[in-house]
Design an enzyme around this catalytic site. Structure first.
Site, PDB file in Angstrom:
ATOM      1  N   THR A   1      39.473  -7.198 100.437  1.00  0.00           N
ATOM      2  CA  THR A   1      40.865  -7.559 100.159  1.00  0.00           C
ATOM      3  C   THR A   1      41.038  -8.009  98.711  1.00  0.00           C
ATOM      4  OG1 THR A   1      41.191  -8.248 102.447  1.00  0.00           O
ATOM      5  CG2 THR A   1      42.736  -9.142 100.820  1.00  0.00           C
TER       6      THR A   1
ATOM      7  N   GLU B   1      52.008   6.416  95.544  1.00  0.00           N
ATOM      8  CA  GLU B   1      50.600   6.845  95.636  1.00  0.00           C
ATOM      9  C   GLU B   1      50.546   8.148  96.418  1.00  0.00           C
ATOM     10  OE1 GLU B   1      47.737   2.948  95.490  1.00  0.00           O
ATOM     11  OE2 GLU B   1      48.669   3.374  97.379  1.00  0.00           O
TER      12      GLU B   1
ATOM     13  N   SER C   1      46.485   0.004 104.167  1.00  0.00           N
ATOM     14  CA  SER C   1      45.455  -0.826 104.787  1.00  0.00           C
ATOM     15  C   SER C   1      45.794  -2.312 104.710  1.00  0.00           C
ATOM     16  CB  SER C   1      44.125  -0.550 104.091  1.00  0.00           C
ATOM     17  OG  SER C   1      43.183  -1.466 104.516  1.00  0.00           O
TER      18      SER C   1
ATOM     19  N   ARG D   1      43.738   7.996 105.730  1.00  0.00           N
ATOM     20  CA  ARG D   1      44.625   6.845 105.476  1.00  0.00           C
ATOM     21  C   ARG D   1      45.427   7.043 104.193  1.00  0.00           C
ATOM     22  NH1 ARG D   1      44.295   1.999 102.355  1.00  0.00           N
ATOM     23  NH2 ARG D   1      42.333   2.752 101.518  1.00  0.00           N
TER      24      ARG D   1
ATOM     25  N   ALA E   1      42.955  -9.527 107.046  1.00  0.00           N
ATOM     26  CA  ALA E   1      43.112  -9.473 108.506  1.00  0.00           C
ATOM     27  C   ALA E   1      42.682 -10.788 109.140  1.00  0.00           C
ATOM     28  CB  ALA E   1      42.306  -8.302 109.073  1.00  0.00           C
TER      29      ALA E   1
ATOM     30  N   TYR F   1      39.584  -7.234  96.133  1.00  0.00           N
ATOM     31  CA  TYR F   1      39.427  -6.187  95.112  1.00  0.00           C
ATOM     32  C   TYR F   1      40.557  -5.159  95.149  1.00  0.00           C
ATOM     33  CZ  TYR F   1      34.796  -8.027  94.204  1.00  0.00           C
ATOM     34  OH  TYR F   1      33.758  -8.856  93.845  1.00  0.00           O
TER      35      TYR F   1
ATOM     36  N   GLY G   1      39.131 -11.942 105.023  1.00  0.00           N
ATOM     37  CA  GLY G   1      40.001 -11.072 104.237  1.00  0.00           C
ATOM     38  C   GLY G   1      41.423 -11.152 104.770  1.00  0.00           C
TER      39      GLY G   1
HETATM   40  P1  FAD Z   1      37.777  -7.643 104.113  1.00  0.00           P
HETATM   41  O1  FAD Z   1      38.837  -8.021 103.180  1.00  0.00           O
HETATM   42  O2  FAD Z   1      36.690  -6.800 103.568  1.00  0.00           O
HETATM   43  O3  FAD Z   1      37.139  -8.986 104.686  1.00  0.00           O
HETATM   44  C1  FAD Z   1      36.005  -8.935 105.512  1.00  0.00           C
HETATM   45  C2  FAD Z   1      35.419 -10.322 105.605  1.00  0.00           C
HETATM   46  O4  FAD Z   1      34.397 -10.369 106.581  1.00  0.00           O
HETATM   47  C3  FAD Z   1      34.775 -10.796 104.305  1.00  0.00           C
HETATM   48  O5  FAD Z   1      35.239 -12.089 104.057  1.00  0.00           O
HETATM   49  C4  FAD Z   1      33.283 -10.804 104.610  1.00  0.00           C
HETATM   50  O6  FAD Z   1      32.563 -11.773 103.923  1.00  0.00           O
HETATM   51  C5  FAD Z   1      33.303 -11.125 106.100  1.00  0.00           C
HETATM   52  N1  FAD Z   1      32.092 -10.699 106.793  1.00  0.00           N
HETATM   53  C6  FAD Z   1      31.568  -9.455 106.876  1.00  0.00           C
HETATM   54  N2  FAD Z   1      30.443  -9.482 107.610  1.00  0.00           N
HETATM   55  C7  FAD Z   1      30.260 -10.771 108.005  1.00  0.00           C
HETATM   56  C8  FAD Z   1      29.271 -11.426 108.756  1.00  0.00           C
HETATM   57  N3  FAD Z   1      28.208 -10.807 109.251  1.00  0.00           N
HETATM   58  N4  FAD Z   1      29.396 -12.760 108.956  1.00  0.00           N
HETATM   59  C9  FAD Z   1      30.432 -13.449 108.433  1.00  0.00           C
HETATM   60  N5  FAD Z   1      31.404 -12.870 107.695  1.00  0.00           N
HETATM   61  C10 FAD Z   1      31.305 -11.548 107.487  1.00  0.00           C
HETATM   62  N6  FAD Z   1      44.112  -1.177 100.569  1.00  0.00           N
HETATM   63  C11 FAD Z   1      45.438  -1.194 100.359  1.00  0.00           C
HETATM   64  O7  FAD Z   1      46.215  -1.166 101.312  1.00  0.00           O
HETATM   65  N7  FAD Z   1      45.929  -1.245  99.086  1.00  0.00           N
HETATM   66  C12 FAD Z   1      45.122  -1.267  97.987  1.00  0.00           C
HETATM   67  O8  FAD Z   1      45.598  -1.347  96.868  1.00  0.00           O
HETATM   68  C13 FAD Z   1      43.721  -1.223  98.195  1.00  0.00           C
HETATM   69  N8  FAD Z   1      42.881  -1.203  97.140  1.00  0.00           N
HETATM   70  C14 FAD Z   1      41.538  -1.289  97.366  1.00  0.00           C
HETATM   71  C15 FAD Z   1      40.664  -1.373  96.292  1.00  0.00           C
HETATM   72  C16 FAD Z   1      39.315  -1.547  96.489  1.00  0.00           C
HETATM   73  C17 FAD Z   1      38.385  -1.638  95.317  1.00  0.00           C
HETATM   74  C18 FAD Z   1      38.801  -1.608  97.814  1.00  0.00           C
HETATM   75  C19 FAD Z   1      37.341  -1.804  98.059  1.00  0.00           C
HETATM   76  C20 FAD Z   1      39.667  -1.489  98.900  1.00  0.00           C
HETATM   77  C21 FAD Z   1      41.033  -1.329  98.682  1.00  0.00           C
HETATM   78  N9  FAD Z   1      41.910  -1.217  99.759  1.00  0.00           N
HETATM   79  C22 FAD Z   1      43.256  -1.208  99.520  1.00  0.00           C
HETATM   80  C23 FAD Z   1      41.438  -1.336 101.130  1.00  0.00           C
HETATM   81  C24 FAD Z   1      41.677  -2.776 101.605  1.00  0.00           C
HETATM   82  O9  FAD Z   1      41.454  -3.663 100.545  1.00  0.00           O
HETATM   83  C25 FAD Z   1      40.768  -3.154 102.746  1.00  0.00           C
HETATM   84  O10 FAD Z   1      40.749  -2.171 103.721  1.00  0.00           O
HETATM   85  C26 FAD Z   1      41.257  -4.450 103.382  1.00  0.00           C
HETATM   86  O11 FAD Z   1      41.380  -5.429 102.400  1.00  0.00           O
HETATM   87  C27 FAD Z   1      40.285  -4.887 104.456  1.00  0.00           C
HETATM   88  O12 FAD Z   1      40.648  -6.172 104.868  1.00  0.00           O
HETATM   89  P2  FAD Z   1      39.830  -6.869 106.009  1.00  0.00           P
HETATM   90  O13 FAD Z   1      40.396  -8.223 106.171  1.00  0.00           O
HETATM   91  O14 FAD Z   1      39.738  -6.001 107.174  1.00  0.00           O
HETATM   92  O15 FAD Z   1      38.332  -6.953 105.412  1.00  0.00           O
HETATM   93  C1  SIN Z   2      44.135   2.185  95.021  1.00  0.00           C
HETATM   94  O1  SIN Z   2      44.682   1.295  94.399  1.00  0.00           O
HETATM   95  O2  SIN Z   2      44.011   3.337  94.598  1.00  0.00           O
HETATM   96  C2  SIN Z   2      43.581   1.874  96.357  1.00  0.00           C
HETATM   97  C3  SIN Z   2      44.669   1.839  97.331  1.00  0.00           C
HETATM   98  C4  SIN Z   2      44.146   1.905  98.719  1.00  0.00           C
HETATM   99  O3  SIN Z   2      42.969   2.129  98.954  1.00  0.00           O
HETATM  100  O4  SIN Z   2      44.972   1.748  99.620  1.00  0.00           O
END
Ligand code: FAD
Ligand code: SIN
Length: 550
Positions: free
Chosen positions: A73, A143, A406, A401, A46, A75, A44
């Site tokens: 991410t 927001e 995020s 948050r 990060a 979504y 994602g």
């Molecule tokens: P993720 O993007 O979830 O990536 C995690 C990765 O780890 C994935 O690729 C997954 O496959 C991998 N993984 C997990 N377990 C394993 C394993 N056992 N082995 C190998 N790989 C694994 N935040 C905002 O700031 N703005 C927004 O508009 C917003 N809208 C959102 C809308 C929705 C519907 C959702 C669900 C969240 C939203 N958020 C938003 C929150 C934000 O998207 C997430 O917190 C952020 O994208 C997390 O990023 P990440 O890289 O930590 O994890």
């Molecule tokens: C949203 O678009 O409402 C989600 C934003 C977020 O979780 O940061």
């Protein structure tokens, strides 16, 4: 319930089954070996930010359990909060973030991340990310909890997709980065408190031992432990569970954020109706059609998320209805369709025209605020193990948050993790091949378990007993039930992710419930009806949790 009865039950749940150190047995003499400088688990925002940074000087392997772009991410809808608009300042963004965090943010982290935000976003733009513009100027929206329009977005309501695609493109073009898709990481390999990589599994290639000088955990959140969630299927909390098994300290696991507005139609996935819909003027109405948010908070529909989610719950209870509505019929149709094309498409598939109809919504589990405790360099309490993004607890969000903070955190903390891991590589302690060999003792490979049934029951239990509103009775019931499931699921040895994910979800649920029982007050997203007040004298502190035996 009598005191004696409660005491007996507490005694029962105290007999906790600690998970085995490794979910799966492996023998390093017969398992395939892969070597890299930096292992990044998760693709994602990060993970990819970390990988791109570390790959400036070192070989990086990214493993991800599904396709590279299947994650929270991708979504994300609303956008990224960043100080780039005229009139906005870092101190305003910092203040909004600290206010929402209700005394538990790490002020130095908030300051550092907010200041770093513009640099990271401009870098994304240089790499080709296209955020929405008018007359060649970025458009900013608002927001809940933000007192300034500072949220940039892409393709209206598909911000995450744009960011993910940009990062995937940059990562794939980088010769120092290899990406293993459909590669499920089962556990981190540690010896004497030092991480040396991970054991992973691929459907065709089988198990592999990935040896790394530095490992970065970026596995995202755990929304899937709840029946109602905005998170995709991959969000089963694997990274939280594997870090716990490895002996890392986790923090603030009681702080699960519930998003106020997800589409609520029987049979439909819980598709998010972004908060920016309210930022653009959307109004919440109850079953009777009455607007209710102004009576709960001066910022009405743009109050912080915890307030909006709890207010919706109250209105649902008062009107004896399973959802409320979001009303955007007063906003010009052309504007709505251009601004929220994905929401329009999904709602239309259920016969809802967002310009003419009320949209049924209710809260869902959305974001894990707690996670693996890290310092300002994204280092965990285990040597050579970093964590960033939703799996980590940096102190950026405190007890609640702010929307769009995020993606910002993922970009900034991911880059920090990649840079620090890269810098520290020369000092890394090498694992002496071929140790360790791990064999499970007592783990039964034969099981009569219906994993789907346990998974679904767990999700319903978590939603009912450890959801938006909590109290001792329900948390205790949840803990007891989870403990029972743990007692006959955690000792089994499964052969594929279905079983490992269930084991991880049980463990993460237990950590949430134990932490929620522990915090006897209400603060931010943690609302206890039996302790409705914020107790700054006893509880202005973090709840940490760590495995008791190694
Ligand atoms: P993720 O993007 O979830 O990536 C995690 C990765 O780890 C994935 O690729 C997954 O496959 C991998 N993984 C997990 N377990 C394993 C394993 N056992 N082995 C190998 N790989 C694994 N935040 C905002 O700031 N703005 C927004 O508009 C917003 N809208 C959102 C809308 C929705 C519907 C959702 C669900 C969240 C939203 N958020 C938003 C929150 C934000 O998207 C997430 O917190 C952020 O994208 C997390 O990023 P990440 O890289 O930590 O994890
Ligand atoms: C949203 O678009 O409402 C989600 C934003 C977020 O979780 O940061």
């Amino acid at each position: 319930m009598t005191n004696k009865f409660i005491k007996d039950r507490i005694r029962f749940v105290k007999k906790q089954t600690e998970p085995k150190r490794y979910l799966s047995s492996f023998d390093s003499r017969t398992t395939a070996h892969v070597f890299t400088d930096v292992l990044v688990i998760g693709s994602g925002v990060a993970g990819l930010s970390a990988a791109i940074q570390a790959a400036k000087h070192h070989a990086v392997l990214v493993t991800t359990k599904e396709r590279v772009d299947e994650n929270n991410t991708a979504y994300a809808q609303g956008g990224v909060a960043v100080v780039l608009s005229a009139g906005d300042t870092a101190s305003k963004h910092i203040k909004d973030t600290l206010d929402a965090g209700q005394g538990l943010c790490d002020a130095a982290i908030v300051k550092a991340f907010v200041h770093e935000g513009p640099k990271r976003v401009n870098e994304l733009i240089r790499w080709g990310a296209s955020f929405d513009k008018e007359d060649d100027q970025l458009i900013f929206t608002q927001e809940g909890g933000h007192h300034f329009p500072r949220i940039i977005h892409a393709q209206g309501d598909s911000t995450g997709k744009e960011i993910e695609h940009t990062l995937v493109k940059v990562a794939k073009e980088n010769k120092n980065i290899k990406i293993f898709e459909h590669t499920f990481v089962i556990d981190l390999i540690t010896e004497d408190g030092v991480c040396h990589g991970a054991i992973a599994w691929h459907a065709k290639k089988g198990k592999m031992l990935i040896w790394a000088k530095q490992t970065i955990l970026a596995t995202g959140g755990c929304g899937q432990v709840y029946r109602e969630t905005t998170n995709p299927d991959v969000a089963t909390g694997d990274g939280l569970a594997m870090a716990y098994r490895a002996g890392a300290t986790l923090q603030d696991m009681e702080f699960v954020q519930f998003h106020p507005t997800t589409l609520y139609i029987a049979g439909a996935v819980r598709f998010l109706i972004t908060e920016t819909v309210r930022g653009e003027g959307g109004i919440l109405r109850n079953k009777r059609g009455d607007r209710f948010m102004p009576k709960y908070h001066p910022q009405a529909e743009l109050a912080p998320r915890d307030v909006v989610s709890q207010s919706i719950l109250k209105e649902m209870q008062k009107t004896d209805h399973t959802y409320v509505y979001i009303d955007i019929r007063h906003i010009p149709k052309e504007r709505l369709y251009a601004r929220f094309p994905k929401i329009r498409e999904i709602c239309a598939s259920f016969g809802i025209d967002i310009a003419k109809d009320l949209i049924p919504v209710r809260p869902s589990a959305h974001y894990m605020i707690g996670g693996v405790k890290v310092n300002r360099f994204s280092r965990t309490t285990i040597r050579q193990l970093y964590a960033c993004g939703e799996v980590a607890c940096t102190g950026m969000h405190g007890a609640n948050r702010l929307g769009s903070n995020s993606l910002l955190e993922g970009l900034v903390a991911g880059t920090i993790a990649g840079a620090d891991a890269s810098k520290s590589i020369e000092r890394a302690k090498r694992q002496l091949f071929p140790s360790p060999t791990q064999e499970l003792t007592g783990g039964s490979k034969i099981s009569w378990l219906d994993l789907n049934d346990i998974g679904n029951s767990l999700k319903s239990l978590m939603w009912r007993d450890a959801g938006i509103e909590r109290d001792e009775k329900h948390l205790l019931e949840a803990e007891e039930m989870i403990e029972m499931w743990c007692s006959y699921v955690l000792d089994k040895e499964f052969a594929n992710p279905v079983g490992w994910e269930l084991q991880n979800m049980l463990l993460v649920s237990r950590l949430i419930v134990v932490s929620a029982r522990n915090r006897k007050e209400s603060r931010g997203v943690h609302h206890r009806s039996d302790y409705p007040k914020t107790d700054n004298i006893r509880w202005k502190k973090h709840v940490t949790i760590k495995r008791t035996k190694s």
